[in-house]
Scaffold this motif. Sequence first.
Motif, PDB file in Angstrom:
ATOM      1  N   ARG A 199      -5.814   1.336  12.772  1.00 16.41           N
ATOM      2  CA  ARG A 199      -6.668   0.310  12.169  1.00 16.41           C
ATOM      3  C   ARG A 199      -7.231  -0.630  13.230  1.00 16.41           C
ATOM      4  O   ARG A 199      -8.379  -1.056  13.142  1.00 16.41           O
ATOM      5  N   ILE A 200      -6.437  -0.941  14.223  1.00 16.39           N
ATOM      6  CA  ILE A 200      -6.917  -1.808  15.308  1.00 16.39           C
ATOM      7  C   ILE A 200      -8.032  -1.111  16.083  1.00 16.39           C
ATOM      8  O   ILE A 200      -9.085  -1.691  16.361  1.00 16.39           O
ATOM      9  N   GLU A 210     -11.713  -9.495   9.693  1.00 16.37           N
ATOM     10  CA  GLU A 210     -12.097  -8.093   9.527  1.00 16.37           C
ATOM     11  C   GLU A 210     -12.216  -7.813   8.031  1.00 16.37           C
ATOM     12  O   GLU A 210     -11.227  -7.903   7.291  1.00 16.37           O
ATOM     13  N   ARG A 211     -13.402  -7.487   7.584  1.00 13.44           N
ATOM     14  CA  ARG A 211     -13.646  -7.260   6.156  1.00 13.44           C
ATOM     15  C   ARG A 211     -14.131  -5.835   5.950  1.00 13.44           C
ATOM     16  O   ARG A 211     -15.312  -5.558   5.847  1.00 13.44           O
ATOM     17  N   ARG A 212     -13.167  -4.935   5.892  1.00 18.10           N
ATOM     18  CA  ARG A 212     -13.469  -3.504   5.823  1.00 18.10           C
ATOM     19  C   ARG A 212     -12.874  -2.849   4.589  1.00 18.10           C
ATOM     20  O   ARG A 212     -13.389  -1.841   4.115  1.00 18.10           O
ATOM     21  N   TYR A 213     -11.787  -3.408   4.095  1.00 20.65           N
ATOM     22  CA  TYR A 213     -11.021  -2.735   3.048  1.00 20.65           C
ATOM     23  C   TYR A 213     -11.296  -3.348   1.680  1.00 20.65           C
ATOM     24  O   TYR A 213     -11.525  -4.551   1.553  1.00 20.65           O
ATOM     25  N   ALA A 214     -11.225  -2.518   0.646  1.00 22.86           N
ATOM     26  CA  ALA A 214     -11.565  -2.964  -0.698  1.00 22.86           C
ATOM     27  C   ALA A 214     -10.531  -3.929  -1.278  1.00 22.86           C
ATOM     28  O   ALA A 214     -10.876  -4.811  -2.071  1.00 22.86           O
ATOM     29  N   ASP A 215      -9.267  -3.789  -0.881  1.00 23.48           N
ATOM     30  CA  ASP A 215      -8.192  -4.531  -1.532  1.00 23.48           C
ATOM     31  C   ASP A 215      -7.780  -5.818  -0.831  1.00 23.48           C
ATOM     32  O   ASP A 215      -7.010  -6.605  -1.386  1.00 23.48           O
ATOM     33  N   PHE A 216      -8.246  -6.047   0.405  1.00 21.19           N
ATOM     34  CA  PHE A 216      -7.769  -7.218   1.152  1.00 21.19           C
ATOM     35  C   PHE A 216      -8.695  -7.513   2.320  1.00 21.19           C
ATOM     36  O   PHE A 216      -9.452  -6.647   2.780  1.00 21.19           O
ATOM     37  N   GLU A 259       0.847  -1.191   0.000  1.00 20.08           N
ATOM     38  CA  GLU A 259       0.000   0.000   0.000  1.00 20.08           C
ATOM     39  C   GLU A 259       0.879   1.236   0.000  1.00 20.08           C
ATOM     40  O   GLU A 259       2.004   1.199   0.501  1.00 20.08           O
ATOM     41  N   PRO A 260       0.379   2.347  -0.534  1.00 22.30           N
ATOM     42  CA  PRO A 260       1.118   3.610  -0.397  1.00 22.30           C
ATOM     43  C   PRO A 260       1.221   3.982   1.086  1.00 22.30           C
ATOM     44  O   PRO A 260       0.286   3.754   1.861  1.00 22.30           O
ATOM     45  N   GLU A 261       2.331   4.551   1.482  1.00 19.92           N
ATOM     46  CA  GLU A 261       2.498   4.980   2.860  1.00 19.92           C
ATOM     47  C   GLU A 261       1.610   6.187   3.165  1.00 19.92           C
ATOM     48  O   GLU A 261       1.309   6.992   2.273  1.00 19.92           O
TER      49      GLU A 261
END
Length: 404
Positions: free
Chosen positions: A42-43, A141-147, A27-29
């Motif tokens: 994120r946690i 945890e299913r929150r992000y589009a890429d993973f 991911e981009p920083e």
Amino acid sequence: MTADFFQDRPAPYGCDPAQTRGRLFQEPESPTRSCYQRDRDRIVHSGAFRKLKYKTQVFVYHEGDYFRTRLTHSLEVAQIARSISRALGLNEDLAEAVALAHDLGHTPFGHAGEDALDACMAPYGGFAHNDQTLRILTMLERRYADFDGLNLTWETLEGVVKHNGPLLPPGGGNDGGGEKLPTTLAAFQERWDLELHTNPGAEAQVAALADDIAYNNHDIDDGLRAGLFTVDEVAELPLVGPVVRQVCDRYPGLERSRLIHETIRRMINNMIVDLLAETRERLDRHRPGSAAELRALPEAVVSFSPAMFEAQRPLRAFLKQRMYRHYRVNREMSKCKRVVTALFDLFMAEPNTLPTQWQEDVAKQGGQGDRTVLARLVADYIAGMTDRYALAEYARLFDMDAKT
């Protein structure tokens, strides 16, 4: 604590965000946060973290709002871990991230719920809350589009998995002293080597002992306030007695609630000071020049002194007998185990009673024809419940008068 305990610049053996091993999915920083700050955030924003508010530490949530939950415990561990890390020149954000995540995999009803779910899962690979934490962080945890998961850095995942020490003997090999690695960890290790045969980084070592400091002292606090034992009784213990006498001598006639708090805060300070002194001695002896060198050492460098370890033994024995095995706690935990077992048995026998999303997961993952897959999904569903949700679900499924 004197100024001598504080290191005014980053230690060479701490984890440097500029030297991170990165994330499984690139991911981009962030332009405003270090990678470990991003992990911590994120946690904190995860669904699993929010649910800790209604998960048991020792007392089930409905027994009183004052007693600690998994959430308040995790926040207290994080605060202690940050303080220790700052004094040692370590990365505070990484220590905080590990501390905040370390209990995410706990079931409802604390260790009683875990024991019940582990017994149910015995034919299907067992259940352990540390392994469940990794499932949450990397899959559930299913929150992000890429993973799936939170895509945390290698250092945070390594710290969470290994915060209590190496899981494999030196030299590797995929068994921990004759025991196989837990299911999720074994599979993840094939994807990304967490170096399970070495010690964790210093920040994770700090988080592990911050956990010990928090629960030893705060369980005394909760036990006293619940009336499971008295101040006079804990004053007989070597770690507690001198502090109680010190407080009573300085503040004669102090009201009970203030006496308890003053004693607890001084005990926490004593344990932190002891840990810092012993850790500095070990660092001076080993002189690790990097985080990698620290991980490769034959012993953990963050540690209590032998005297402090010994002083904790009677305290833990006292809490085990007078709190964790108190008949009032036993009665509640007995009921909780029956709730978890009944839910597991019903969902395994009738998976069509699972919520729609979980039924879809069963179908997608082949759980209709594979009992092991079904059992793991049922365990995921139950482990993710809060105390109150588990009790409500039990009522919905077994009480004819309850609304479904």
